[in-house]
Scaffold this motif. Structure first.
Motif, PDB file in Angstrom:
ATOM      1  N   THR A 120      -4.942  -3.414   1.394  1.00  0.00           N
ATOM      2  CA  THR A 120      -4.787  -2.081   0.772  1.00  0.00           C
ATOM      3  C   THR A 120      -3.399  -1.957   0.153  1.00  0.00           C
ATOM      4  O   THR A 120      -3.253  -1.429  -0.952  1.00  0.00           O
ATOM      5  N   GLN A 121      -2.377  -2.437   0.878  1.00  0.00           N
ATOM      6  CA  GLN A 121      -1.010  -2.337   0.349  1.00  0.00           C
ATOM      7  C   GLN A 121      -0.860  -3.160  -0.925  1.00  0.00           C
ATOM      8  O   GLN A 121      -0.241  -2.715  -1.886  1.00  0.00           O
ATOM      9  N   LYS A 122      -1.461  -4.373  -0.920  1.00  0.00           N
ATOM     10  CA  LYS A 122      -1.378  -5.215  -2.126  1.00  0.00           C
ATOM     11  C   LYS A 122      -2.058  -4.506  -3.293  1.00  0.00           C
ATOM     12  O   LYS A 122      -1.566  -4.503  -4.421  1.00  0.00           O
ATOM     13  N   LEU A 123      -3.188  -3.880  -2.977  1.00  0.00           N
ATOM     14  CA  LEU A 123      -3.940  -3.161  -4.014  1.00  0.00           C
ATOM     15  C   LEU A 123      -3.107  -2.013  -4.579  1.00  0.00           C
ATOM     16  O   LEU A 123      -3.075  -1.780  -5.785  1.00  0.00           O
ATOM     17  N   GLU A 124      -2.377  -1.321  -3.669  1.00  0.00           N
ATOM     18  CA  GLU A 124      -1.546  -0.198  -4.112  1.00  0.00           C
ATOM     19  C   GLU A 124      -0.417  -0.668  -5.034  1.00  0.00           C
ATOM     20  O   GLU A 124      -0.081   0.011  -5.996  1.00  0.00           O
ATOM     21  N   PHE A 125       0.151  -1.844  -4.728  1.00  0.00           N
ATOM     22  CA  PHE A 125       1.191  -2.396  -5.600  1.00  0.00           C
ATOM     23  C   PHE A 125       0.624  -2.657  -6.992  1.00  0.00           C
ATOM     24  O   PHE A 125       1.239  -2.336  -8.000  1.00  0.00           O
ATOM     25  N   VAL A 126      -0.575  -3.240  -7.012  1.00  0.00           N
ATOM     26  CA  VAL A 126      -1.198  -3.577  -8.289  1.00  0.00           C
ATOM     27  C   VAL A 126      -1.508  -2.299  -9.080  1.00  0.00           C
ATOM     28  O   VAL A 126      -1.231  -2.200 -10.275  1.00  0.00           O
ATOM     29  N   VAL A 127      -2.045  -1.294  -8.363  1.00  0.00           N
ATOM     30  CA  VAL A 127      -2.410  -0.035  -9.025  1.00  0.00           C
ATOM     31  C   VAL A 127      -1.163   0.629  -9.633  1.00  0.00           C
ATOM     32  O   VAL A 127      -1.176   1.088 -10.773  1.00  0.00           O
ATOM     33  N   THR A 128      -0.058   0.627  -8.869  1.00  0.00           N
ATOM     34  CA  THR A 128       1.178   1.242  -9.379  1.00  0.00           C
ATOM     35  C   THR A 128       1.696   0.469 -10.585  1.00  0.00           C
ATOM     36  O   THR A 128       2.177   1.061 -11.553  1.00  0.00           O
ATOM     37  N   LEU A 129       1.584  -0.845 -10.509  1.00  0.00           N
ATOM     38  CA  LEU A 129       2.038  -1.671 -11.630  1.00  0.00           C
ATOM     39  C   LEU A 129       1.199  -1.389 -12.885  1.00  0.00           C
ATOM     40  O   LEU A 129       1.750  -1.196 -13.978  1.00  0.00           O
ATOM     41  N   VAL A 130      -0.114  -1.308 -12.694  1.00  0.00           N
ATOM     42  CA  VAL A 130      -1.007  -1.016 -13.826  1.00  0.00           C
ATOM     43  C   VAL A 130      -0.644   0.346 -14.416  1.00  0.00           C
ATOM     44  O   VAL A 130      -0.553   0.511 -15.639  1.00  0.00           O
ATOM     45  N   ASN A 131      -0.405   1.319 -13.526  1.00  0.00           N
ATOM     46  CA  ASN A 131      -0.040   2.661 -13.987  1.00  0.00           C
ATOM     47  C   ASN A 131       1.233   2.617 -14.838  1.00  0.00           C
ATOM     48  O   ASN A 131       1.305   3.224 -15.906  1.00  0.00           O
ATOM     49  N   ARG A 132       2.231   1.868 -14.356  1.00  0.00           N
ATOM     50  CA  ARG A 132       3.496   1.775 -15.103  1.00  0.00           C
ATOM     51  C   ARG A 132       3.279   1.120 -16.462  1.00  0.00           C
ATOM     52  O   ARG A 132       3.884   1.526 -17.456  1.00  0.00           O
ATOM     53  N   LEU A 133       2.420   0.099 -16.492  1.00  0.00           N
ATOM     54  CA  LEU A 133       2.160  -0.577 -17.772  1.00  0.00           C
ATOM     55  C   LEU A 133       1.500   0.382 -18.758  1.00  0.00           C
ATOM     56  O   LEU A 133       1.837   0.411 -19.947  1.00  0.00           O
ATOM     57  N   LEU A 134       0.567   1.198 -18.240  1.00  0.00           N
ATOM     58  CA  LEU A 134      -0.121   2.156 -19.118  1.00  0.00           C
ATOM     59  C   LEU A 134       0.850   3.228 -19.617  1.00  0.00           C
ATOM     60  O   LEU A 134       0.862   3.571 -20.802  1.00  0.00           O
ATOM     61  N   ILE A 135       1.702   3.725 -18.695  1.00  0.00           N
ATOM     62  CA  ILE A 135       2.698   4.738 -19.091  1.00  0.00           C
ATOM     63  C   ILE A 135       3.620   4.122 -20.148  1.00  0.00           C
ATOM     64  O   ILE A 135       3.928   4.734 -21.176  1.00  0.00           O
TER      65      ILE A 135
END
Ligand code: HEM
Length: 269
Positions: free
Chosen positions: A59-74
């Motif tokens: 779950t933590q790894k997934l959260e890192f990926v999700v935050t990274l994806v969010n930053r890339l989109l922003i």
């Protein structure tokens, strides 16, 4: 119950004695998105040996990926809109779009993510540092966004006549309330005689979420303005590029707002 592990002297930090567990620490059932007091392991333990890297759950790894994806989109939307605006002649530059994108999309989203467990940048920070980062980013984002709105209000002859403009106005109004609630939340301990801290913080959470929702809604409708159609790439005249930016805005909203929503759900007012 006895804890299994060993005691080691950390010679680096004032010869403090640390307890090193044999087994990984059990996962807290608390909502770590909001109550995560950072688990900053000492950089070195024992005889100057580096600490073993913390084991991350799926779950933590997934959260890192999700935050990274969010930053890339922003980053994509911010860079695109700034590039679209700043490549024009200096007298034509739509500063409203530049300032609002930087303030509301870039800084505000980053401010909301300051508490995230999956935020690699604040992983090593303790709660007070995250709180400081949060309010500094929110304040800067708000000021820059408000400058953007004021610029547009000075330029327009007819005010608040589109869906984008009306929602933007609502954002501006609620933003002031949000800033006040943020101030009261910052001094929650001092105000506890008048306002219960949990109520105070939950209220700030709700108002902050409403502000961010309105800002993202206004952003969403900005892609249907004449300005966007005039200055964007030719591709924007095709509905699919606009549609892409709208979808990205929705994804950014969901990925950014899920942390405060999670806190709200667990705060049980
Ligand atoms: C979250 C970000 C944004 C907010 C809160 C916001 C807010 C506002 C507000 C309050 C107005 C009304 C000003 C008035 O009528 O006096 C306005 C107008 C306008 N904005 Fe934005 N804006 C944002 C982003 C953008 C972006 C990125 C663009 C361009 C792509 C844009 C383009 C326009 C245009 C063309 C107008 C004038 C026409 C209209 O009212 O629709 N805005 N905005």
């Amino acid at each position: 119950m006895t804890r299994r592990g060993k005691f080691v002297v950390n010679k680096v930090s004032n010869a403090r004695i640390h307890f090193i567990r044999d087994t990984p620490a059990p996962q807290s059932t608390a909502p770590q998105q909001c109550h995560n007091v950072s688990s900053s392991t000492p950089a070195q333990v024992g005889c100057g040996r580096p600490a073993p890297p913390p084991t991350l759950t799926l779950t933590q790894k997934l959260e890192f990926v999700v935050t990274l994806v969010n930053r890339l989109l922003i980053g994509f939307v911010t860079v695109y809109l700034c590039w679209m605006s700043l490549r024009l002649d200096s007298k034509d530059i739509p500063w409203h779009a530049v300032f609002c994108t930087l303030g509301f999309l870039c800084l505000m989203s980053e401010g909301l993510m300051a508490y995230y467990r999956g935020n690699a940048c604040t992983q090593v920070c303790h709660r007070p540092e995250k709180a400081r980062l949060h309010w500094v980013l929110q304040l800067c984002g708000s000021i820059i966004g408000l400058i953007g709105i004021v610029i547009k209000m000075c330029l327009e002859e007819v005010h608040f006549h589109t869906r984008h403009g009306i929602i933007g106005l609502a954002t501006m109004v609620i933003l002031f309330i949000s800033l006040l609630s943020g101030l009261s939340s910052l001094y929650a301990a001092e105000l506890k005689g008048r306002l219960q801290p949990r109520f105070n913080k939950t209220l700030h959470n709700i108002i902050g979420l409403i502000t961010f929702t309105l800002a993202m809604l206004s952003m969403y409708y900005s892609f249907e303005t004449q300005l966007f159609n005039d200055y964007s790439l030719d591709a924007s005249t095709y509905m699919d590029f606009r549609f892409l930016l709208e979808i990205i805005t929705i994804i950014i909203f969901v990925l950014t707002a899920y942390g405060p929503m999670w806190c709200l759900f667990y705060s049980r007012l």
